[in-house]
Design an enzyme around this catalytic site. Sequence first.
Site, PDB file in Angstrom:
ATOM      1  CD  GLU A 115      -2.755   1.383   2.262  1.00  0.00           C
ATOM      2  OE1 GLU A 115      -3.292   0.295   2.956  1.00  0.00           O
ATOM      3  OE2 GLU A 115      -3.077   2.544   2.592  1.00  0.00           O
TER       4      GLU A 115
ATOM      5  CD  GLU B 264      -3.855   8.376   4.460  1.00  0.00           C
ATOM      6  OE1 GLU B 264      -5.108   8.296   4.357  1.00  0.00           O
ATOM      7  OE2 GLU B 264      -2.968   8.018   4.699  1.00  0.00           O
TER       8      GLU B 264
END
Length: 247
Positions: free
Chosen positions: A139, A144
């Site tokens: 990941e 973000e």
Amino acid sequence: MRTSLLARALLLPFCLAADTLIPSTVFDTTATLEQYFTYNYPWGGDTHNGGARMDKAHVSIASAGTLTITAQHVTGQPPATHGGNQIAINYLSGAIGAKQHFTVPKGGGLIFSGSFQATTTKGTWPAFWLTAVNGWPPEVDMAEWKGSGKISFNTFNTSSVLSWKDVAYSNPGTFHDIKCQVRDLNGQDVQVKYWLNGVEVTTHYGKDYTGKPLYLIINLQMEGSSGSPGPTTNTTYSVKNLLVTTL
Ligand SMILES: *[C@@H]1O[C@H](CO)[C@@H](O)[C@H](O)[C@H]1NC(C)=O
Ligand SMILES: *[C@@H]1O[C@H](CO)[C@@H](O)[C@H](O)[C@H]1NC(C)=O
């Protein structure tokens, strides 16, 4: 001198050989968006790890070239289930996942870039990320924003070792350029480099990422890791100039 000219002449064809995997025209129209992306999460499902339920109606090409996802506060939605827990759904919002999977080949790499207008207020959790098609990790959270006034760049080196970098994020109302390069290091592991507005921010490593297919997701999740309650007014997340190429 001669050697270096020769070396350049030999290298040039390889430098020019970068393939475009998603062109920067992808958000020109709904048709081009739908050529490269599907709605909701690419592994299937309209909820994940936060307080939003995703649907197609909250994803739009607001103006040619710009993808806009709107999160709208709602009541009366059934809860989501994630990791055995129920999560209250307080928003309808949107997510898109690339139709193609991306794999860093041995000796190669991938570059993901785009321009993002994202909120940093409590309860809003926009993201631009890669995650494993099979198992987990890989990941790479290429960007973000977890409702703290900052932008975060994270790589799961392994499932138990996370490398992260949080950076102060000014003027969230304007577009900011994000670039992430994921390249094979040794035939097995990858190096991940992140840039914000053209400035290199950090370098992380992903163990055993080479050769593993990745999903690309752009979503506006709400609450969850960004705190709650989130806003009752609409939140928007916009992306333009998205480009994915090989190294
Ligand atoms: C992550 O993975 C790489 C490659 O296996 C390794 O060299 C590095 O020490 C690991 N740990 C961290 C914190 O990056
Ligand atoms: C909020 O977003 C929804 C979905 O896009 C839209 O229908 C609604 O009109 C918006 N509300 C306001 C006040 O802009």
